[in-house]
Structure formats: C-alpha cells, structure tokens
Design a protein around this motif. Sequence first.
Motif, short mmCIF file in Angstrom:
data_model
loop_
_atom_site.label_atom_id
_atom_site.label_comp_id
_atom_site.label_asym_id
_atom_site.label_seq_id
_atom_site.Cartn_x
_atom_site.Cartn_y
_atom_site.Cartn_z
N HIS A 150 0.85 -1.20 0.00
CA HIS A 150 0.00 0.00 0.00
C HIS A 150 0.89 1.25 0.00
O HIS A 150 2.01 1.23 0.51
CB HIS A 150 -0.91 -0.01 1.22
N PRO A 151 0.41 2.35 -0.54
CA PRO A 151 1.26 3.54 -0.71
C PRO A 151 1.45 4.38 0.54
O PRO A 151 2.22 5.35 0.52
CB PRO A 151 0.49 4.34 -1.77
N ASP A 152 0.80 4.00 1.64
CA ASP A 152 0.73 4.86 2.83
C ASP A 152 2.08 5.44 3.26
O ASP A 152 2.21 6.64 3.50
CB ASP A 152 0.14 4.08 4.01
N ILE A 153 3.11 4.59 3.38
CA ILE A 153 4.38 5.06 3.95
C ILE A 153 5.02 6.13 3.08
O ILE A 153 5.58 7.10 3.59
CB ILE A 153 5.35 3.88 4.18
N PHE A 154 4.91 6.00 1.77
CA PHE A 154 5.54 6.99 0.90
C PHE A 154 4.75 8.30 0.87
O PHE A 154 5.33 9.38 0.76
CB PHE A 154 5.74 6.42 -0.50
N LEU A 155 3.45 8.22 1.00
CA LEU A 155 2.64 9.43 1.05
C LEU A 155 2.88 10.19 2.36
O LEU A 155 2.94 11.42 2.38
CB LEU A 155 1.16 9.08 0.89
N VAL A 156 3.03 9.44 3.46
CA VAL A 156 3.37 10.07 4.75
C VAL A 156 4.77 10.67 4.68
O VAL A 156 5.01 11.79 5.15
CB VAL A 156 3.27 9.04 5.89
N ALA A 157 5.71 9.93 4.08
CA ALA A 157 7.10 10.39 4.02
C ALA A 157 7.24 11.65 3.17
O ALA A 157 7.95 12.59 3.56
CB ALA A 157 7.99 9.28 3.45
N VAL A 158 6.57 11.71 2.03
CA VAL A 158 6.72 12.87 1.15
C VAL A 158 6.09 14.11 1.78
O VAL A 158 6.55 15.24 1.54
CB VAL A 158 6.13 12.57 -0.25
N ALA A 159 5.09 13.92 2.61
CA ALA A 159 4.43 15.05 3.26
C ALA A 159 5.34 15.74 4.28
O ALA A 159 5.07 16.86 4.72
CB ALA A 159 3.14 14.59 3.94
N LYS A 160 6.46 15.08 4.65
CA LYS A 160 7.39 15.66 5.62
C LYS A 160 8.35 16.66 4.98
O LYS A 160 8.97 17.46 5.68
CB LYS A 160 8.17 14.55 6.34
N PHE A 161 8.50 16.59 3.66
CA PHE A 161 9.34 17.58 2.99
C PHE A 161 8.68 18.96 3.10
O PHE A 161 7.49 19.11 2.77
CB PHE A 161 9.54 17.22 1.52
N PRO A 162 9.40 19.99 3.52
CA PRO A 162 8.76 21.29 3.78
C PRO A 162 8.22 22.01 2.56
O PRO A 162 7.29 22.80 2.67
CB PRO A 162 9.88 22.10 4.44
N ASN A 163 8.77 21.74 1.36
CA ASN A 163 8.28 22.47 0.18
C ASN A 163 7.21 21.71 -0.58
O ASN A 163 6.90 22.02 -1.73
CB ASN A 163 9.43 22.86 -0.74
N ASN A 164 6.64 20.68 0.06
CA ASN A 164 5.43 20.03 -0.44
C ASN A 164 5.52 19.56 -1.90
O ASN A 164 4.72 19.95 -2.74
CB ASN A 164 4.24 20.98 -0.28
N PRO A 165 6.51 18.68 -2.21
CA PRO A 165 6.62 18.20 -3.59
C PRO A 165 5.46 17.28 -3.96
O PRO A 165 4.84 16.66 -3.09
CB PRO A 165 7.94 17.42 -3.58
N LYS A 166 5.19 17.20 -5.24
CA LYS A 166 4.19 16.26 -5.73
C LYS A 166 4.82 14.87 -5.81
O LYS A 166 6.04 14.75 -5.96
CB LYS A 166 3.70 16.70 -7.11
N PRO A 167 4.01 13.80 -5.73
CA PRO A 167 4.57 12.45 -5.81
C PRO A 167 5.44 12.22 -7.05
O PRO A 167 6.49 11.57 -6.98
CB PRO A 167 3.33 11.57 -5.84
N GLU A 168 5.02 12.80 -8.19
CA GLU A 168 5.79 12.57 -9.43
C GLU A 168 7.15 13.26 -9.41
O GLU A 168 8.00 12.99 -10.27
CB GLU A 168 4.99 13.02 -10.65
N GLN A 169 7.39 14.14 -8.43
CA GLN A 169 8.70 14.77 -8.28
C GLN A 169 9.65 13.95 -7.42
O GLN A 169 10.79 14.35 -7.21
CB GLN A 169 8.53 16.17 -7.65
N CYS A 170 9.17 12.81 -6.93
CA CYS A 170 9.94 11.99 -5.99
C CYS A 170 10.43 10.69 -6.63
O CYS A 170 9.69 10.04 -7.37
CB CYS A 170 9.11 11.67 -4.76
N LEU A 171 11.65 10.32 -6.28
CA LEU A 171 12.23 9.05 -6.69
C LEU A 171 12.43 8.18 -5.46
O LEU A 171 12.96 8.65 -4.45
CB LEU A 171 13.58 9.27 -7.38
N VAL A 172 11.99 6.94 -5.54
CA VAL A 172 12.12 5.99 -4.44
C VAL A 172 13.17 4.94 -4.78
O VAL A 172 13.22 4.45 -5.91
CB VAL A 172 10.77 5.30 -4.16
#
Length: 228
Positions: A150-172
């Motif tokens: 499930h995507p939960d952990i990555f959605l929680v993790a990306v929300a911690k970045f202060p400049n609020n990136p979109k998921p498509e701006q993130c590489l896992v």
Amino acid sequence: MAKPVTHVLFDMDGLILNTEDLYTVAFQNIVSRYGKNYTFDLKLTLMGCQSKETAELIISALELPMTPEEFIKESKEQFEVLFPDSELMPGAKRLIEHLHKKGIPIGLATSSSEESYHLKVDKHHQDLFALFPYKTFGSSDPNVKRGKPHPDIFLVAVAKFPNNPKPEQCLVFEDAVNGVKAARAAGMQVVMVPDPRVDKSLTEEATVVLKSLEDFKPELFGLPPFED
C-alpha cells in the motif's frame, strides 16, 4: 522512461543495510523450533510489511502454535543480537552522501519500527543516517495505516518535505517487490535493487532495475552526477 525528480526517498532494509539477511536468520531461528523452514518465497511476500502483519503472515503460512505477540517478542530478542552489527550495502554510503552534499532533499521510508531502526543504526551508522532530516518508521508511525504494497508510507514520508513536492517529483529506492508496488501506487518513480533470487518478471513495475546502488546514474533522473 525516467523523468526528472527533485526529491528522493530511501527504503532501508536490504537497500542501505544488509538487514534482510539478518531477518532471515532471526525468523529461521524461531520457526526451526517447530520443524519449519522460512523460505525465500515466503520472505518475498513479507518484505515491506509492518511488524504485526509479518508475524501474522508467518504464523498463518507455517501454522505455528503461537500468537503474533509471542512471535514479535521472540523476534525482538533475535534482533537485539543480530542487528547491531548490520553492514552497509554496496554504493549506499556514496549515494546518500552525494545527494546530501548536492542539497537534494532526502528522506527515509522504512517499514521498521523506530526501536528496530536504532538497533540497526546506533552502533555503526549514526553519522550516515544523520544525513536524513526526514524519517518515517512504518511500524511505529500511526499515520502509516497499512504496510507496503500500500502507498501509505511513501505518502506520509513525502508530506514531511517542507516544500510540499508532488509524488511525481519523488524518486524511491527499493529492494522489495512490495516496496516497488507501494511507490508506484503513490505515483512515484522507483529504482529497484532486488535480491538476485527475485524473478525478473516481478521487477517490471520498477522504472529502473539495478544489480547494485553502485550502478546508479543520478543524471538519468535529472539529479547532479557523481564527480568522480
């Protein structure tokens, strides 16, 4: 096709640290008492799960006469012996230090509990993991309702970045099939460094598949290239 990214999230077990091997030893030590075998096929279904999910699935699959709470308690006893001497996977230190030096926002997104994290990191790897300003522990964080895939952990993790990136701006970065599925479900690109025993057909959802983090080329995703 790889697309440019601005932020990076890392799994930990089996990607940065060799702890997936140690989990195998720990769980086999427990199930051996009942004449059972913790197989790689079973392990493959569990990688990325939270602690309670893992215990329930192993007990069910191997028909163990114990409760999830008993399994977790015995697991912790094994981990206290095994985890403090965990080792870095090839290429992990170089990549993390490079991204940090270049000012790329990085975060840790591990299904481990915070307690387990400290067992793995505190003895030998504190300096490296101090480079992660944002850490998410899937088995401890109440906001992570469900484990990978499930995507939960990555959605929680990306929300911690202060400049609020979109998921498509993130590489896992991930090693597990469930982790890749979770990242894709979160709308992110994924570099997968799988266990060599993983069937290639199970790696097809990854954006890029590598044998080692040593083979990663940051410029493929618009990130600053290595200088050496």
